[in-house]
Design a protein around this motif. Structure first.
Motif, PDB file in Angstrom:
ATOM      1  N   LEU A   1      47.373  72.074  31.079  1.00  0.00           N
ATOM      2  CA  LEU A   1      48.046  72.883  30.601  1.00  0.00           C
ATOM      3  C   LEU A   1      49.309  71.860  30.147  1.00  0.00           C
ATOM      4  CD1 LEU A   1      49.904  75.408  30.102  1.00  0.00           C
ATOM      5  CD2 LEU A   1      50.622  75.269  32.758  1.00  0.00           C
ATOM      6  N   VAL A   2      49.828  70.832  30.573  1.00  0.00           N
ATOM      7  CA  VAL A   2      50.776  69.938  30.254  1.00  0.00           C
ATOM      8  C   VAL A   2      50.422  69.362  29.190  1.00  0.00           C
ATOM      9  CG1 VAL A   2      50.502  68.102  31.631  1.00  0.00           C
ATOM     10  CG2 VAL A   2      52.837  68.460  30.656  1.00  0.00           C
ATOM     11  N   LEU A   3      49.254  68.787  28.920  1.00  0.00           N
ATOM     12  CA  LEU A   3      48.901  68.102  27.851  1.00  0.00           C
ATOM     13  C   LEU A   3      48.970  69.013  26.497  1.00  0.00           C
ATOM     14  CD1 LEU A   3      45.897  65.992  29.347  1.00  0.00           C
ATOM     15  CD2 LEU A   3      48.377  65.224  28.773  1.00  0.00           C
ATOM     16  N   LYS A   4      48.095  70.233  26.675  1.00  0.00           N
ATOM     17  CA  LYS A   4      48.401  71.187  25.614  1.00  0.00           C
ATOM     18  C   LYS A   4      49.821  71.555  25.277  1.00  0.00           C
ATOM     19  CE  LYS A   4      46.826  74.148  22.615  1.00  0.00           C
ATOM     20  NZ  LYS A   4      46.080  73.400  21.440  1.00  0.00           N
TER      21      LYS A   4
ATOM     22  N   THR B   1      55.317  69.543  36.821  1.00  0.00           N
ATOM     23  CA  THR B   1      54.403  68.463  35.969  1.00  0.00           C
ATOM     24  C   THR B   1      54.572  68.713  34.377  1.00  0.00           C
ATOM     25  OG1 THR B   1      52.757  68.979  37.650  1.00  0.00           O
ATOM     26  CG2 THR B   1      52.203  68.287  35.417  1.00  0.00           C
ATOM     27  N   ILE B   2      54.978  70.224  34.095  1.00  0.00           N
ATOM     28  CA  ILE B   2      55.411  70.434  32.637  1.00  0.00           C
ATOM     29  C   ILE B   2      56.813  69.780  32.437  1.00  0.00           C
ATOM     30  CG2 ILE B   2      55.927  72.195  30.872  1.00  0.00           C
ATOM     31  CD1 ILE B   2      53.730  74.149  32.529  1.00  0.00           C
ATOM     32  N   ALA B   3      57.666  70.043  33.224  1.00  0.00           N
ATOM     33  CA  ALA B   3      59.167  69.333  32.868  1.00  0.00           C
ATOM     34  C   ALA B   3      58.988  67.932  33.049  1.00  0.00           C
ATOM     35  CB  ALA B   3      59.910  70.066  34.313  1.00  0.00           C
ATOM     36  N   ASN B   4      58.257  67.526  33.822  1.00  0.00           N
ATOM     37  CA  ASN B   4      58.127  65.772  33.842  1.00  0.00           C
ATOM     38  C   ASN B   4      57.927  65.143  32.401  1.00  0.00           C
ATOM     39  OD1 ASN B   4      56.398  63.317  33.926  1.00  0.00           O
ATOM     40  ND2 ASN B   4      57.275  63.521  35.905  1.00  0.00           N
ATOM     41  N   MET B   5      57.091  65.832  31.592  1.00  0.00           N
ATOM     42  CA  MET B   5      56.548  65.260  30.332  1.00  0.00           C
ATOM     43  C   MET B   5      57.400  65.728  29.235  1.00  0.00           C
ATOM     44  SD  MET B   5      52.428  64.769  30.672  1.00  0.00           S
ATOM     45  CE  MET B   5      52.324  63.738  29.422  1.00  0.00           C
ATOM     46  N   ALA B   6      58.752  66.162  29.740  1.00  0.00           N
ATOM     47  CA  ALA B   6      59.599  66.514  28.426  1.00  0.00           C
ATOM     48  C   ALA B   6      59.924  65.211  27.391  1.00  0.00           C
ATOM     49  CB  ALA B   6      60.952  66.793  28.800  1.00  0.00           C
ATOM     50  N   PRO B   7      59.919  63.804  27.843  1.00  0.00           N
ATOM     51  CA  PRO B   7      59.830  62.712  26.970  1.00  0.00           C
ATOM     52  C   PRO B   7      58.691  62.821  25.990  1.00  0.00           C
ATOM     53  CG  PRO B   7      60.724  62.187  29.189  1.00  0.00           C
ATOM     54  CD  PRO B   7      59.870  63.572  29.443  1.00  0.00           C
ATOM     55  N   GLU B   8      57.626  63.196  26.568  1.00  0.00           N
ATOM     56  CA  GLU B   8      56.405  62.899  25.836  1.00  0.00           C
ATOM     57  C   GLU B   8      56.484  64.117  24.832  1.00  0.00           C
ATOM     58  OE1 GLU B   8      56.220  60.370  28.372  1.00  0.00           O
ATOM     59  OE2 GLU B   8      56.144  62.328  29.266  1.00  0.00           O
ATOM     60  N   TYR B   9      56.782  65.244  24.917  1.00  0.00           N
ATOM     61  CA  TYR B   9      57.086  66.149  23.891  1.00  0.00           C
ATOM     62  C   TYR B   9      58.252  66.020  23.024  1.00  0.00           C
ATOM     63  CZ  TYR B   9      58.419  69.346  27.964  1.00  0.00           C
ATOM     64  OH  TYR B   9      58.914  69.971  29.182  1.00  0.00           O
ATOM     65  N   GLY B  10      59.232  65.355  23.648  1.00  0.00           N
ATOM     66  CA  GLY B  10      60.374  64.777  22.632  1.00  0.00           C
ATOM     67  C   GLY B  10      61.701  65.293  22.964  1.00  0.00           C
TER      68      GLY B  10
ATOM     69  N   ILE C   1      41.728  65.844  28.012  1.00  0.00           N
ATOM     70  CA  ILE C   1      42.443  64.513  28.280  1.00  0.00           C
ATOM     71  C   ILE C   1      43.456  64.371  27.049  1.00  0.00           C
ATOM     72  CG2 ILE C   1      40.645  63.908  29.878  1.00  0.00           C
ATOM     73  CD1 ILE C   1      39.523  62.193  27.436  1.00  0.00           C
ATOM     74  N   SER C   2      44.172  63.236  27.219  1.00  0.00           N
ATOM     75  CA  SER C   2      45.037  62.709  25.986  1.00  0.00           C
ATOM     76  C   SER C   2      45.028  61.460  25.739  1.00  0.00           C
ATOM     77  CB  SER C   2      46.578  63.130  25.958  1.00  0.00           C
ATOM     78  OG  SER C   2      46.599  64.655  25.670  1.00  0.00           O
ATOM     79  N   GLY C   3      44.469  60.743  24.584  1.00  0.00           N
ATOM     80  CA  GLY C   3      44.490  59.422  24.215  1.00  0.00           C
ATOM     81  C   GLY C   3      43.863  59.280  22.858  1.00  0.00           C
ATOM     82  N   PRO C   4      43.687  58.009  22.626  1.00  0.00           N
ATOM     83  CA  PRO C   4      43.756  56.814  23.234  1.00  0.00           C
ATOM     84  C   PRO C   4      45.219  56.168  23.367  1.00  0.00           C
ATOM     85  CG  PRO C   4      43.014  56.331  20.929  1.00  0.00           C
ATOM     86  CD  PRO C   4      43.285  57.938  20.850  1.00  0.00           C
ATOM     87  N   LYS C   5      46.193  56.435  22.574  1.00  0.00           N
ATOM     88  CA  LYS C   5      47.431  55.856  22.705  1.00  0.00           C
ATOM     89  C   LYS C   5      48.695  56.519  22.781  1.00  0.00           C
ATOM     90  CE  LYS C   5      47.263  54.446  17.762  1.00  0.00           C
ATOM     91  NZ  LYS C   5      47.075  53.365  16.855  1.00  0.00           N
ATOM     92  N   ARG C   6      48.606  58.038  22.577  1.00  0.00           N
ATOM     93  CA  ARG C   6      49.799  58.808  22.614  1.00  0.00           C
ATOM     94  C   ARG C   6      49.494  59.911  23.461  1.00  0.00           C
ATOM     95  NH1 ARG C   6      51.365  60.272  16.811  1.00  0.00           N
ATOM     96  NH2 ARG C   6      49.579  61.464  16.842  1.00  0.00           N
ATOM     97  N   PRO C   7      50.604  60.300  24.040  1.00  0.00           N
ATOM     98  CA  PRO C   7      50.332  61.396  25.209  1.00  0.00           C
ATOM     99  C   PRO C   7      50.209  62.732  24.332  1.00  0.00           C
ATOM    100  CG  PRO C   7      52.335  60.151  25.820  1.00  0.00           C
ATOM    101  CD  PRO C   7      51.890  59.608  24.336  1.00  0.00           C
ATOM    102  N   GLN C   8      50.567  62.898  22.899  1.00  0.00           N
ATOM    103  CA  GLN C   8      50.192  64.157  22.272  1.00  0.00           C
ATOM    104  C   GLN C   8      48.894  63.853  21.779  1.00  0.00           C
ATOM    105  OE1 GLN C   8      52.708  61.708  21.585  1.00  0.00           O
ATOM    106  NE2 GLN C   8      53.176  61.662  19.478  1.00  0.00           N
TER     107      GLN C   8
END
Length: 917
Positions: A273-276, A308-317, A380-387
């Motif tokens: 879910l969070v990767l989406k 889990t979703i809140a954690n990755m706020a930096p990844e979604y910016g 999954i997400s990769g090979p070099k960016r969370p998005q």
């Protein structure tokens, strides 16, 4: 602790009774009744900021008009970027970022003494918790002694740092240290430190209740947003200012509403879910904005999944990823051992102040997105960016494209020209992948071989559903006779001791051990680059001798280039159960959704469906083993530490006696010879270019956290001081020594300076035009008195809230960074160190300017009455003498930031004010 509040000229202070106590609070409905505006339609996240304005309204730093601006925000459709002074309740640190922050505070004590001030004025005014969680490295794995061996090496490597932190705990007020081996700071925060509603006594002795808020020196501070605690990451520089009572200067943010509907389907996880979510929000554009999650889908989303979703706020910016208070918030507080009186207060306060998410919750948002969780698939997400989101069934095909591009092969062949090469991968007739023998082993590895499989990082190890899920995958695999492939370095690094408790209670740790996932430590390991050497030097040799694209699969939040391991080029984020599955397969070239993972002990192929648990199996074990009692027992004496921590000795001095021989802790030069009065902002003239960098240059590129070699400038520095290579530790652990860190700035092994053709690593052109290290070039330019600038692309400074990315830039003599856009934290950090960020305008870029690095740069319009966000001229003089003048935007965003830069940085500003008071 005593909290200072404002004048309350509008009489918004009221009382509330709950949980057997009566408290004072600042009422948003009372502000409406006082005629300050209509606030009921504000998002809960913004109401937290509004309450902060009510509580600190003093007519000076917070004015009544600042409060009214929030009503205008709603009327204007979610936009009103007025500058405000925000004061978080507390500060959270981890040791990689916390050590340099405490170094700065110690240096400030020396600095204020030099200005004739009182050293006791350098003390945190707000509570500060530092959790030592980033120092454990995975030297040992796959054995019962891994945990103990890694702890021993951790203390051997880091004893100088731990002595220093213990000194800080004694010397500074309001400063607590959570010892090594407890867990990751964000998980300790979520499970223990955070209260959702905070209470303190004010100067009158009354108990005041207010929202729990914080800033943290780690970008993933946002994880606690899942518990309705407003917090985000800042650089250590900004955190230090907040500790010392300086308000955080910010603009009232836009708030993006993310509506969740439906519920997760069988076989999917919160990680999927969070990767989406990351992919969607990155595409939407949320930098400098709050994101708030709402909708009926939250009724089916456990708090661990929210975190889990809140954690990755930096990844979604985003600045934060906030979830309002509701019944699930209360359930989690109860289950994790919080006091019943606090839980009652949280409910009563949220309902009284309009922060409760009920069935009718429908605030105004700046913009909205919507996602049906029933549509989520394994990914999954990769090979070099969370998005870089990839559905699991397309993962192998996606990796093949990565390899083909790396090998310079054409991957655009039409479908009828492509042949199925097996393993679920559609490949051109000529396979781009290479295979290599491993010396002394009976196996070969190839492009796509998984050499690291790590259950790591706060994102997922806080979530019992995915951790129990990983254990059940291991149990089913063990029953079928499967183990991790011999070339895979496996590791299990839970985010808190509670995780170890429930894995043992469920009997799952034995199963994880059996397939290779032994406990290696409690802390942030692989995700921060503390993965340690690969399982066998022969594997590393085979990779490097044959230039293989080896892979890592980790349950982390960061997979930037060069971060995870110097031997790994492709890094994939995945759920803990998928990490186990990939370790069993040993290869990302297979389609896990339909290809066999391995062969069982009965000789039959084993598929993912054979070892994947049902949602019911997971839920039943979570219910049985993740108990209130476990949290209460594990956090009963959290600050005490084990015998090793208790044995660490330090001094009682109020100033630090900087050991000259220390290679970990050195007195930084920021405050040496500092005058009592600030300077002025000057034009930048005759500057040379230190680096020209591309898009998505992360703080990992600018200031890497991982290991480094003896041949690097940092390695040479340590070697000259008789430090053996095995004791180099990491850049992250050396952040208390500016000499190491300035040598490590722009030293990422994958960074590419466009001044050089295709060269990877921290290199540039020196004053003589020859290739040299960025550090050596900087020293030569500084010796000649030449200022330096850097040019970059979009999203410059993405990633971690790494103050050394700004500190190192400043110490290298860089006066300005000109980029197409900046990530929030790094822009702020640059300003905090007196380095001015600028953005291109009118579609201009480093490429359209045809820069080679041989130019000189002049930026004028800075001297005199510079205003925030001013447009100023920048003149480029090319090697042939031609000139081009462009307009660039000065990203000093607020009036207070002008003062910071005039003072040489925010800490200089604070120090001068404290010395004068």
């Amino acid at each position: 602790m005593t909290v200072t509040v404002g004048h309350d000229s509008q009489k918004t202070r009221k009382t509330l009774s709950a949980g057997g106590q009566t408290v004072s609070y600042y009422s948003i409905p009372a502000a409406e009744a006082a005629g300050l505006g209509e606030f009921s339609k504000l998002p809960a996240s913004l109401k937290v900021v509004l309450e902060n304005m009510l509580r600190f309204e003093d007519g000076k730093t917070v004015k009544v008009d600042d409060i009214k601006a929030f009503s205008d925000w709603a009327k204007l459709g979610g936009k009103n970027p007025i500058e405000i002074a925000y004061r978080p309740a507390r500060v959270l640190m981890q040791d990689f970022t916390g050590v340099p922050a405490v170094v700065d505070l110690a240096a400030m004590r020396d600095g204020i003494a030099g200005l004739g001030g009182d050293v006791q004025k350098i003390n945190p005014l707000n509570p500060v918790d530092l959790v030592i969680d980033h120092s454990v490295m995975i030297d040992e794995f796959g054995s019962p002694r891994a945990f103990q061996a890694n702890v021993e090496r951790e203390y051997e490597r880091n004893i100088e740092r731990y002595v220093f932190l213990k000194w800080g705990q004694k010397a500074f007020n309001n400063f607590r240290v959570v010892p090594p081996g407890t867990g990751i700071c964000h998980q300790v925060n979520l499970e223990y430190l955070a209260q959702t509603v905070w209470t303190d006594t004010d100067q009158n002795g009354d108990v005041v209740a207010y929202p729990d808020t914080l800033v943290g020196t780690d970008s993933h501070t946002t994880m606690v947003n899942g518990l309705a605690v407003l917090g985000w990451g800042v650089g250590g520089i900004e955190a230090e200012a907040a500790m010392l009572g300086q308000p955080v200067s910010m603009l009232i943010p836009e708030v993006v509403g993310f509506k969740l509907t439906g519920k997760m389907m069988e076989g999917t996880t919160a990680t999927d879910l969070v990767l989406k979510v990351v992919q969607m929000l990155r595409k939407h554009g949320v930098v400098n904005k709050f994101v708030e999650f709402y909708g009926e889908g939250l009724d089916h989303l456990p708090l661990a999944d929210r975190a889990t979703i809140a954690n990755m706020a930096p990844e979604y910016g985003a600045t934060c990823g906030f979830f309002p208070i509701d019944g699930e918030t209360l359930r989690y507080l109860r289950n994790t051992g919080r006091e019943e009186s606090r839980i009652a207060l949280v409910e009563a306060y949220a309902k009284a102040n309009g922060m409760w998410r009920g069935a009718d919750y429908s605030p105004v948002y700046t913009s909205t997105l919507e996602l049906d969780m029933g549509e989520i698939v394994p990914a999954i997400s990769g090979p070099k960016r969370p998005q870089d989101y990839t559905p699991l069934n397309l993962a192998a095909r996606s990796f093949y494209k990565t390899v083909a591009e790396y090998r310079g092969m054409d991957v655009s062949l039409a479908a009828n020209e492509m042949a199925d090469q097996g393993g679920g991968v559609i490949a051109p007739p000529k396979d781009a992948r290479k295979t290599a023998a491993v010396e002394g082993k009976d196996y070969t590895i190839r492009d796509g071989s998984v050499v690291i499989a790590a259950i790591t990082s706060c994102t997922n190890t806080s979530n019992p559903y995915v951790m129990i899920g990983a254990g059940l995958v291991a149990r089913k695999a063990r029953a079928l006779g499967l183990k991790a492939k011999p070339w895979v370095k496996t590791s299990l690094a839970p985010g808190s001791q509670v995780v170890g408790e429930y894995l043992n209670a469920a009997g799952l740790q034995e199963d994880l051990d059996a397939v290779g996932f032994n406990l290696v430590g409690y802390g942030c390991t692989t995700c921060i680059g503390n993965s340690g050497p690969l399982g066998d030097p022969a594997i590393s040799k085979a990779i490097n001798d044959n230039d293989l694209v080896a892979t890592a699969v980790l349950s982390g939040n960061r997979n930037f280039e060069g971060r995870i391991s110097p031997d790994v080029r492709a890094n994939y984020l995945a759920s803990p159960p998928l990490v186990v599955a990939y370790a069993l397969a040993g290869d990302v070239n297979i389609d896990l959704t339909k290809d066999p993972i391995a062969t069982g002990k009965d000789g039959k192929p084993v598929y993912l469906k054979d070892i994947w648990p049902t949602n019911q199996e997971v839920a039943e074990l979570v219910e049985a083993t993740v108990t209130r009692k476990a949290f209460q027992e594990k956090y009963a004496d959290v600050f005490k530490g084990d015998e090793k921590w208790q044995a660490v000795e330090t001094t009682d001095s109020q100033t630090y006696d900087w050991p000259a021989s220390s290679t970990y802790i050195q007195n930084p030069p920021y405050f040496r010879g500092m005058s009592k009065t600030p300077g002025v902002i000057s034009d930048i003239k005759g500057a040379r270019i230190l680096a020209i960098l591309g898009d998505m240059i992360t703080t990992d590129h600018i200031s890497p956290a991982g290991s480094f070699k003896p041949t690097t400038p940092a390695g040479q520095y340590l070697t000259e001081r008789q430090v053996a290579a095995r004791d180099f530790n990491s850049y992250g652990a050396r952040r208390g020594n500016h000499e190491v860190m300035m040598r490590g700035t722009f030293a990422n092994i994958r960074i590419k300076n466009e001044m050089l053709d295709g060269v990877e690593g921290g290199y540039t052109k020196g004053p003589d035009g020859q290739q040299t290290s960025i550090f050596d070039a900087s020293m030569a330019h500084q010796a000649a008195g030449t200022p330096l600038v850097i040019f970059g692309g979009v999203e410059y400074g993405a990633g971690s809230s790494r103050d050394w990315a700004a500190k190192g830039t400043a110490l290298l003599g860089v006066k300005a960074v000109v980029a197409e856009s900046f990530e929030r934290i790094h822009r702020s950090n640059l300003v905090g160190m007196g380095v001015i960020p600028f953005e291109f305008t009118e579609g201009m870029t480093r490429k359209s300017l045809n820069l080679t690095g041989n130019e000189t740069v002049e930026i004028t319009g800075l001297a005199g009455d510079l205003k925030p966000l001013s447009l100023v001229p920048c003149t480029i003089t090319y090697a042939d003498g031609t000139k081009k003048t462009i307009s660039i935007k000065c990203r000093i965003d607020t009036a207070i930031e002008i003062e910071y830069v005039e003072n040489g940085g925010v800490l200089h500003y604070v120090l001068r004010n404290l010395a004068a008071s």
